[in-house]
Design a protein around this motif. Structure first.
Motif, PDB file in Angstrom:
ATOM      1  N   ASP A   4       2.031   2.934  -8.004  1.00 21.16           N
ATOM      2  CA  ASP A   4       1.163   3.076  -6.802  1.00 21.16           C
ATOM      3  C   ASP A   4       0.277   4.343  -6.592  1.00 21.16           C
ATOM      4  O   ASP A   4       0.529   5.354  -6.761  1.00 21.16           O
ATOM      5  CB  ASP A   4       2.313   3.690  -5.533  1.00 21.16           C
ATOM      6  N   CYS A  41      -4.198   6.958  -2.345  1.00 20.31           N
ATOM      7  CA  CYS A  41      -5.583   6.519  -1.603  1.00 20.31           C
ATOM      8  C   CYS A  41      -6.195   7.768  -1.380  1.00 20.31           C
ATOM      9  O   CYS A  41      -5.491   9.049  -1.607  1.00 20.31           O
ATOM     10  CB  CYS A  41      -5.043   5.829  -0.305  1.00 20.31           C
ATOM     11  N   LEU A  48      -6.702   9.675   1.438  1.00 22.34           N
ATOM     12  CA  LEU A  48      -5.943  10.418   2.249  1.00 22.34           C
ATOM     13  C   LEU A  48      -4.430  11.205   1.350  1.00 22.34           C
ATOM     14  O   LEU A  48      -4.244  12.290   1.765  1.00 22.34           O
ATOM     15  CB  LEU A  48      -5.527   9.805   3.463  1.00 22.34           C
ATOM     16  N   ARG A  74      -2.877  11.895  10.435  1.00 20.32           N
ATOM     17  CA  ARG A  74      -3.815  10.652  10.612  1.00 20.32           C
ATOM     18  C   ARG A  74      -3.413   9.528   9.731  1.00 20.32           C
ATOM     19  O   ARG A  74      -3.763   8.401  10.233  1.00 20.32           O
ATOM     20  CB  ARG A  74      -5.260  11.227   9.946  1.00 20.32           C
ATOM     21  N   LEU A 117      -2.399   5.815  10.957  1.00 16.24           N
ATOM     22  CA  LEU A 117      -3.201   4.504  10.896  1.00 16.24           C
ATOM     23  C   LEU A 117      -2.094   3.213  10.471  1.00 16.24           C
ATOM     24  O   LEU A 117      -2.665   2.287  10.509  1.00 16.24           O
ATOM     25  CB  LEU A 117      -3.802   4.854   9.287  1.00 16.24           C
ATOM     26  N   HIS A 118      -0.951   3.750  10.400  1.00 15.85           N
ATOM     27  CA  HIS A 118      -0.002   2.526   9.873  1.00 15.85           C
ATOM     28  C   HIS A 118       1.186   2.543  11.058  1.00 15.85           C
ATOM     29  O   HIS A 118       2.159   1.805  10.586  1.00 15.85           O
ATOM     30  CB  HIS A 118       0.367   2.861   8.544  1.00 15.85           C
ATOM     31  N   VAL A 139       1.382   1.217  14.027  1.00 19.59           N
ATOM     32  CA  VAL A 139       1.758  -0.009  14.793  1.00 19.59           C
ATOM     33  C   VAL A 139       2.227  -1.476  13.993  1.00 19.59           C
ATOM     34  O   VAL A 139       1.850  -1.548  12.805  1.00 19.59           O
ATOM     35  CB  VAL A 139       0.112  -0.547  15.322  1.00 19.59           C
ATOM     36  N   ASP A 157       2.645  -3.556  10.850  1.00 23.45           N
ATOM     37  CA  ASP A 157       2.030  -2.764   9.474  1.00 23.45           C
ATOM     38  C   ASP A 157       3.245  -2.058   8.669  1.00 23.45           C
ATOM     39  O   ASP A 157       4.238  -1.481   8.929  1.00 23.45           O
ATOM     40  CB  ASP A 157       1.296  -1.628  10.222  1.00 23.45           C
ATOM     41  N   PRO A 158       3.241  -2.441   7.341  1.00 23.70           N
ATOM     42  CA  PRO A 158       4.461  -2.145   6.556  1.00 23.70           C
ATOM     43  C   PRO A 158       4.059  -0.757   5.965  1.00 23.70           C
ATOM     44  O   PRO A 158       4.979  -0.104   5.079  1.00 23.70           O
ATOM     45  CB  PRO A 158       4.462  -3.204   5.310  1.00 23.70           C
ATOM     46  N   GLY A 159       2.882  -0.313   6.169  1.00 26.69           N
ATOM     47  CA  GLY A 159       2.435   1.007   5.530  1.00 26.69           C
ATOM     48  C   GLY A 159       1.945   1.159   4.214  1.00 26.69           C
ATOM     49  O   GLY A 159       1.987  -0.031   3.603  1.00 26.69           O
ATOM     50  N   TYR A 160       1.315   2.231   3.798  1.00 28.24           N
ATOM     51  CA  TYR A 160       0.710   2.098   2.685  1.00 28.24           C
ATOM     52  C   TYR A 160       1.659   2.729   1.479  1.00 28.24           C
ATOM     53  O   TYR A 160       2.507   3.797   1.429  1.00 28.24           O
ATOM     54  CB  TYR A 160      -0.402   3.105   2.673  1.00 28.24           C
ATOM     55  N   GLY A 161       1.736   1.793   0.321  1.00 30.21           N
ATOM     56  CA  GLY A 161       2.681   2.051  -0.701  1.00 30.21           C
ATOM     57  C   GLY A 161       4.062   1.993  -0.444  1.00 30.21           C
ATOM     58  O   GLY A 161       4.509   1.303   0.677  1.00 30.21           O
ATOM     59  N   SER A 162       4.982   2.473  -1.502  1.00 31.92           N
ATOM     60  CA  SER A 162       6.626   1.923  -1.472  1.00 31.92           C
ATOM     61  C   SER A 162       6.985   3.214  -0.720  1.00 31.92           C
ATOM     62  O   SER A 162       6.667   4.387  -0.829  1.00 31.92           O
ATOM     63  CB  SER A 162       6.911   1.890  -2.782  1.00 31.92           C
ATOM     64  N   PRO A 211     -11.635  -0.270  -2.901  1.00 33.10           N
ATOM     65  CA  PRO A 211     -10.861  -0.283  -1.744  1.00 33.10           C
ATOM     66  C   PRO A 211      -9.499  -0.379  -1.899  1.00 33.10           C
ATOM     67  O   PRO A 211      -8.565  -0.017  -0.941  1.00 33.10           O
ATOM     68  CB  PRO A 211     -11.352  -1.547  -1.288  1.00 33.10           C
ATOM     69  N   ASP A 212      -9.060  -1.021  -3.118  1.00 35.41           N
ATOM     70  CA  ASP A 212      -7.460  -1.052  -3.393  1.00 35.41           C
ATOM     71  C   ASP A 212      -7.376  -0.342  -4.655  1.00 35.41           C
ATOM     72  O   ASP A 212      -7.768  -0.680  -5.803  1.00 35.41           O
ATOM     73  CB  ASP A 212      -7.245  -2.529  -3.465  1.00 35.41           C
ATOM     74  N   MET A 235       0.739  -2.944  -6.345  1.00 35.72           N
ATOM     75  CA  MET A 235       1.223  -1.913  -5.590  1.00 35.72           C
ATOM     76  C   MET A 235       1.539  -2.689  -4.386  1.00 35.72           C
ATOM     77  O   MET A 235       1.164  -3.789  -3.821  1.00 35.72           O
ATOM     78  CB  MET A 235       0.019  -1.205  -5.199  1.00 35.72           C
ATOM     79  N   SER A 236       2.835  -2.316  -3.635  1.00 40.38           N
ATOM     80  CA  SER A 236       3.192  -2.867  -2.630  1.00 40.38           C
ATOM     81  C   SER A 236       2.498  -2.270  -1.365  1.00 40.38           C
ATOM     82  O   SER A 236       1.951  -1.218  -1.401  1.00 40.38           O
ATOM     83  CB  SER A 236       4.838  -2.838  -2.437  1.00 40.38           C
ATOM     84  N   ARG A 281       0.648  -2.487   2.470  1.00 46.26           N
ATOM     85  CA  ARG A 281      -0.840  -2.955   2.985  1.00 46.26           C
ATOM     86  C   ARG A 281      -1.716  -2.314   2.082  1.00 46.26           C
ATOM     87  O   ARG A 281      -1.757  -1.081   1.672  1.00 46.26           O
ATOM     88  CB  ARG A 281      -1.114  -2.582   4.548  1.00 46.26           C
ATOM     89  N   SER A 315      -8.967  -0.924   3.197  1.00 43.45           N
ATOM     90  CA  SER A 315     -10.137  -0.706   2.592  1.00 43.45           C
ATOM     91  C   SER A 315     -10.953   0.086   3.626  1.00 43.45           C
ATOM     92  O   SER A 315     -12.216   0.236   3.257  1.00 43.45           O
ATOM     93  CB  SER A 315     -10.738  -2.176   2.316  1.00 43.45           C
ATOM     94  N   PHE A 353     -11.659   3.101   3.796  1.00 42.05           N
ATOM     95  CA  PHE A 353     -12.279   4.373   3.485  1.00 42.05           C
ATOM     96  C   PHE A 353     -13.498   4.151   2.513  1.00 42.05           C
ATOM     97  O   PHE A 353     -14.257   4.748   2.123  1.00 42.05           O
ATOM     98  CB  PHE A 353     -11.349   5.162   2.490  1.00 42.05           C
ATOM     99  N   LEU A 354     -13.866   2.819   2.456  1.00 44.26           N
ATOM    100  CA  LEU A 354     -15.015   2.312   1.718  1.00 44.26           C
ATOM    101  C   LEU A 354     -16.339   2.210   2.784  1.00 44.26           C
ATOM    102  O   LEU A 354     -17.450   2.098   2.441  1.00 44.26           O
ATOM    103  CB  LEU A 354     -14.848   1.061   1.080  1.00 44.26           C
TER     104      LEU A 354
END
Lengths: 203, 76
Positions: free
Chosen positions: A33, A36, A38, A90, A94-95, A97, A100-105, A178-179, B1-2, B4, B7, B9-10
């Motif tokens: 992972d 990002c 943030l 912040r 963002l995640h 709602v 949304d599974p959230g960012y990362g594991s 972006p990813d 990566m699992s 969501r 993008s 921030f771009l």
């Protein structure tokens, strides 16, 4: 006695954040992972927070720490923890709602940015309590020995490692992809197939 | 990566003319933090430490401001 306690609590503080930052590296390199922007900002805020107790530890080189230096150290930590908590909130919002599974594991049921928020809250409580009992906890009669040198060195190594890793991730591009799922520097230098810049990394 | 993959921030922030410089700031910011940490560990004076820490904090806030200013494709 309490002076020594205040001294070692400052060490524990820095070591705890070293552990958190090493844990971030573990997630990055073991599970793949990539952080990002943030997440990287939260790492920076953690380092700023740890500068406070680090300053208090280093002051013991000159003998007893003054109350003003002790207050300045934990004051720095409080301000940085508020900034770090704002960044973490912040990212949580963002995640937030569903679905949304959230960012990362998630780790132990929570995402890393939620854990980061918890650590910043713990710092705020710790610093508040330390400042309430500041007169008793100001380091006195302690020596800047090898444990202090190890803690300071470890922390600086972790900051330097973050510098290298984020450079590998961002490469020479103005934009992060972006990813964030690869290290742009290797692709920029065409070390492997499809070395062309993609994913919005170039401008 | 699992999870969501966002993008958001771009997307350039309000100050799109200069916004792209902030992404590259991550590397520079860690260098600033390393210098600040080095100044603290070598036992610099109170004013020097406070100045280095403040510069780092302001730089982090600027970078955070860039991300907050970015438009988000949240699709609510």
């Amino acid at each position: 006695m309490t002076g020594r306690l205040g001294f070692w609590l400052a060490h524990l503080f820095v070591l705890a954040y070293c552990g958190v930052l090493i844990g971030g590296f573990a997630v990055q390199f073991v599970t793949g992972d990539l952080p990002c922007p943030l997440c990287i900002l939260q790492r920076m805020a953690m380092m700023l927070v740890a500068f406070g107790p680090l300053y208090i530890i280093v002051r013991t080189r000159r003998g007893d720490v003054r109350l003003a230096d002790y207050a300045m150290g934990y004051g720095m930590s409080i301000v940085a923890a508020v900034v770090g908590a704002a960044i973490a909130v912040r990212q949580i919002l963002l995640h937030i709602v569903p679905p949304d599974p959230g960012y990362g594991s998630p780790i132990l049921g929570l995402h890393l940015y939620t854990w980061a928020f918890i650590t910043f809250c713990v710092v705020l409580v710790f610093c508040g309590v330390s400042l309430i009992f500041a007169r008793a906890l100001v380091p006195r009669g302690v020596r800047f020995g090898w444990p202090s040198k190890v803690v300071c060195g470890l922390f600086l190594v972790i900051v330097a490692a973050n510098l290298v890793v984020v450079f590998l991730q961002a490469g020479f591009h103005w934009f992060l992809p972006p990813d964030p799922d690869r290290y742009e520097i290797f692709h920029s230098l065409a070390f492997w197939d499809g070395g062309a810049i993609s994913g919005g990394a170039a401008e | 990566m699992s999870g969501r993959r966002s993008s958001w921030f771009l997307i350039p922030a309000r100050s799109s003319r200069f916004g792209h410089y902030f992404e590259q700031m991550a590397t520079i910011l860690f260098a600033v933090l390393l210098v600040a940490g080095w100044l603290i560990v070598r036992g610099s004076g109170r004013g020097t430490v406070l100045a280095a820490w403040t510069v780092s904090l302001v730089a982090i806030l600027l970078l955070f401001n860039y991300h907050v200013g970015a438009k988000l494709p949240l699709n609510f």
